[in-house]
Each structure stands twice: as structure tokens, then as C-alpha cells.
Design an enzyme around this catalytic site. Structure first.
Site, mmCIF file in Angstrom:
data_model
loop_
_atom_site.group_PDB
_atom_site.id
_atom_site.type_symbol
_atom_site.label_atom_id
_atom_site.label_comp_id
_atom_site.label_asym_id
_atom_site.label_seq_id
_atom_site.Cartn_x
_atom_site.Cartn_y
_atom_site.Cartn_z
ATOM 1 N N ASP A 1 -5.677 2.230 -2.012
ATOM 2 C CA ASP A 1 -4.269 2.377 -2.416
ATOM 3 C C ASP A 1 -3.501 1.080 -2.205
ATOM 4 O OD1 ASP A 1 -4.314 2.373 0.333
ATOM 5 O OD2 ASP A 1 -2.765 3.908 0.565
ATOM 6 N N ASP B 1 0.855 -1.190 0.000
ATOM 7 C CA ASP B 1 0.000 0.000 0.000
ATOM 8 C C ASP B 1 0.888 1.236 0.000
ATOM 9 O OD1 ASP B 1 0.878 0.351 2.569
ATOM 10 O OD2 ASP B 1 -1.060 0.042 3.523
ATOM 11 N N LEU B 2 0.265 2.360 -0.240
ATOM 12 C CA LEU B 2 1.011 3.601 -0.444
ATOM 13 C C LEU B 2 1.056 4.412 0.849
ATOM 14 C CD1 LEU B 2 -0.505 4.637 -3.908
ATOM 15 C CD2 LEU B 2 1.496 3.195 -3.448
#
Length: 372
Positions: free
Chosen positions: A289, A246-247
Site C-alpha cells: 500500500d 502509505d495507506l
């Protein structure tokens, strides 16, 4: 690379058309027994041994048997395996060789019988040839490059004999046969065009259902299907790596610049992820994300670590989104397995747990640094 939803639509349509060659084996089996029966009757009615008749008949029967055997041997692979265009083309050629060979031998046999002065046999041969052409249109009609030549080779020599005999009955028979051949060929071509369009629409619809609308990456369903298709085809000693990422910093981008910039950022991230993976691997958006990458056929576990580092370095490079320079990072959890039968959801869960363990360790390190 096995066929997936990322393959060009034309290639996927072609694969489905080739699969149709192996879908129905019944016409070929019926034709084999019908020819053997007709051969026996004609041989009996000839009342004398004719070596050429026997040779043509036996060769035709053997090639007909080979045609059925090839279809049976490759049927499971054609209907169930993940095929790309190259493999589908090889299957089509494997199917076509005995198919066209039988058509040519049947044509020679039919013409030779028509040349014989046995009128009872002529009726039998015409029935056999018409039945063969009907079977071709049914069994291979979606591949006109096989169907039309087969019909022409099977019935063309008999039409030629009718023209040579030049009496009213044979000329009429030849004209009627040509008309049926033309009509049958047009039907095959029209059916091919119609079915090709229908298959393309169906595959396009399926493809849309398996892709994320924002990033155009495969979604979770497509990831699952791709894993199931390819996990069993890797080398026996190959490893499978599943990366869950994930970001970091994505939410502040949304809060600061708005969702439009956030969506553009996700699209740019997807583009970079596509460029970071190898051919044959797959990247998918799981939602928000969160993304997943699957690697197949690794020889060593550290190859998975190398990809994770490459992805991290790729995402860390600044993004130009409109007038904004946006910088984010990513956290990645990786699960490596030697079990090709392990379920994908279990690997994703393991990778997700490692992702959050890494996040916790990073946060704890940052807290200690701030405290110090």
C-alpha cells in the site's frame, strides 16, 4: 511533457522511427563525397564551361553538406533525449528539409547531365543515382514519407529525359530504372510496416515490465527512469519534491472484507492519485500500500505541501467498493531538493523517514489523548 511509458503506444513507436533517421550518418557522408567526385569528373569531361551545370553542381554539393551538418547537429538530441511526439515531429521536419532539397537538386543535376552529349557521364550518373536510392533505403527506410519522395525526385527527372530521347537504349534504361524505383519503394514500405510492428511489440513488452499489474501505475523501475529523464530538464531554479505515502487502515480492510476488496481499493486509490497530480509529474506504486509521487519544476517548497494536503483530502473521501463503503486515510512524507543531480533513492529514503516520523508523532499524540 517528456515522453514516458504513459504516452500512447503509437506516439512512442513514432518517436523510435524518427530516431532511426539519425542513427546512421555514413550513407549521407558517402553520398556527399561521391557527388562531389562525380561533379568534378563530369565537369572535366564536358570540355567546356557550362554555367548551369556548375550552378546545379555547387548548389547540390552545398545542400548535401547541409544535410550532413543537420544530422550531426541534432543526432545526440534525437538518440538520447526524452522526446514526445511534438518534438519528434519537429526533428523529422528539420531532417527532411535538406534531405528532400538535395534529392530535388540531384534529380535536376542528373537529368541535365543525361541531356548532355557525354555518354561517359551518363554511366557515372546512373551509378550515382542508384547508389543514392540504396542509401535512402538504408538510412531513411523506416520513414517512407521521406524515403519514397526522395527516390522519386532524385531519379524521376532522368527517367523523363530517357523518355524524351526515345531511342531504344534510353527507353530500356528508363524502363529498368522505373522497375528498380518501384521495387525499392515497395521494399521501403514493407520494411517500415515490419519494423513498426516489431518496435510496437518491443515497447509494449517494455511497458508491461515497467507497470504494476494491479493498478497499472508505473513501478519503481519506471519511476527511476522517469526521474532520470526529467530531473535534468527542469528550470535551473526549479525544485523537485518526492512524496512517499502509505495507506492508513488498509490492513483492516483486507482482514475484514478480503483481498479482493483490498485489491479493488488499491486500484481506486491509484485512480484518485492520477487525478490529483499535475501533467508532467508522476505517481508510482512501490509495493503493497505504498506509493510515491514526484513533482518537477516547483517554484516554492510550499507547493509540495499543497499537493500533499490535496492527496490526503482525496484519499480521505469514502470509497465505494462493491457493496461496501470503505474509509481510509494516508500518511505522507515529503522531501524537497534543489539538486537536480541528487539520486532518487536518497530522496525516497528521506521522504520515507519523514513519513515514519510523522506516523510516530501522530501515534504519540493519540496516546497522550487517550491517556488524558
Amino acid at each position: 511533457m517528456p515522453l514516458s511509458s504513459t504516452e500512447p503506444l503509437n506516439d512512442r513507436v513514432y518517436v523510435e522511427l524518427v530516431r532511426s533517421l539519425f542513427a546512421n550518418i555514413t550513407p549521407a557522408v558517402i553520398m556527399m563525397f561521391a557527388f562531389i567526385l562525380a561533379f568534378g569528373i563530369v565537369w572535366f569531361e564536358a570540355h567546356e564551361s557550362d554555367p548551369l551545370l556548375v550552378v546545379l553542381g555547387i548548389c547540390s554539393a552545398l545542400v548535401s553538406l547541409a544535410r550532413v551538418a543537420v544530422t550531426i547537429a541534432y543526432r545526440a538530441m534525437a538518440l538520447t533525449a526524452a522526446l514526445d511526439r511534438r518534438l519528434a515531429r519537429r526533428l523529422e521536419l528539420t531532417f527532411a528539409c535538406p534531405y528532400l532539397a538535395f534529392a530535388a537538386l540531384l534529380g535536376l543535376y542528373g537529368a541535365y547531365v543525361f541531356w548532355m552529349p557525354v555518354s561517359e557521364a551518363h554511366t557515372l550518373i546512373i551509378a550515382l543515382l542508384v547508389g543514392y536510392c540504396a542509401g535512402v533505403a538504408t538510412g531513411t527506410g523506416l520513414r517512407p514519407n521521406i524515403a519514397v519522395p526522395s527516390m522519386c525526385m532524385a531519379i524521376g527527372p532522368t527517367i523523363l529525359v530517357c523518355a524524351i530521347r526515345a531511342d531504344a537504349v534510353h527507353i530500356g534504361l528508363g524502363i529498368i530504372t522505373i522497375a528498380f524505383l518501384f521495387g525499392g519503394s515497395q521494399t521501403v514500405l514493407m520494411r517500415h510496416d515490419t519494423m513498426r510492428a516489431e518496435i510496437a511489440k518491443r515497447l509494449a513488452s517494455v511497458s508491461l515490465a515497467r507497470h504494476d499489474t494491479l493498478t497499472a501505475l508505473p513501478n519503481r523501475l519506471a519511476l527511476q527512469e522517469y526521474y532520470e529523464e526529467n530531473a535534468a530538464t527542469i528550470s535551473p531554479n526549479g525544485l523537485i519534491a518526492v512524496h512517499y505515502l502509505d495507506l492508513d487502515g488498509f490492513k483492516p480492510v483486507n482482514d475484514t472484507y478480503g483481498h479482493g476488496v483490498g485489491d479493488a481499493l488499491l486500484t481506486s486509490v491509484a485512480s484518485r492519485l492520477r487525478g490529483a497530480i499535475r501533467s508532467g509529474d508522476i505517481v508510482a506504486r512501490l509495493g503493497g500500500d505504498e506509493f510515491a509521487v514526484i513533482q518537477f519544476g516547483l517554484q516554492r517548497a510550499d507547493e509540495a505541501d499543497l499537493l500533499a494536503r490535496r492527496i490526503g483530502a482525496t484519499i480521505a473521501q469514502p470509497f465505494e467498493i462493491g457493496d461496501h463503503d470503505v474509509s481510509i486515510s494516508t500518511c505522507i512524507g515529503t522531501a524537497v531538493s534543489t539538486d537536480r543531480g541528487q539520486r532518487l533513492d536518497m530522496l525516497l529514503q528521506e521522504a520515507d523517514e519523514k513519513l515514519y516520523a510523522r506516523k510516530r508523532a501522530r501515534n504519540e499524540t493519540a496516546a497522550l489523548r487517550d491517556f488524558a
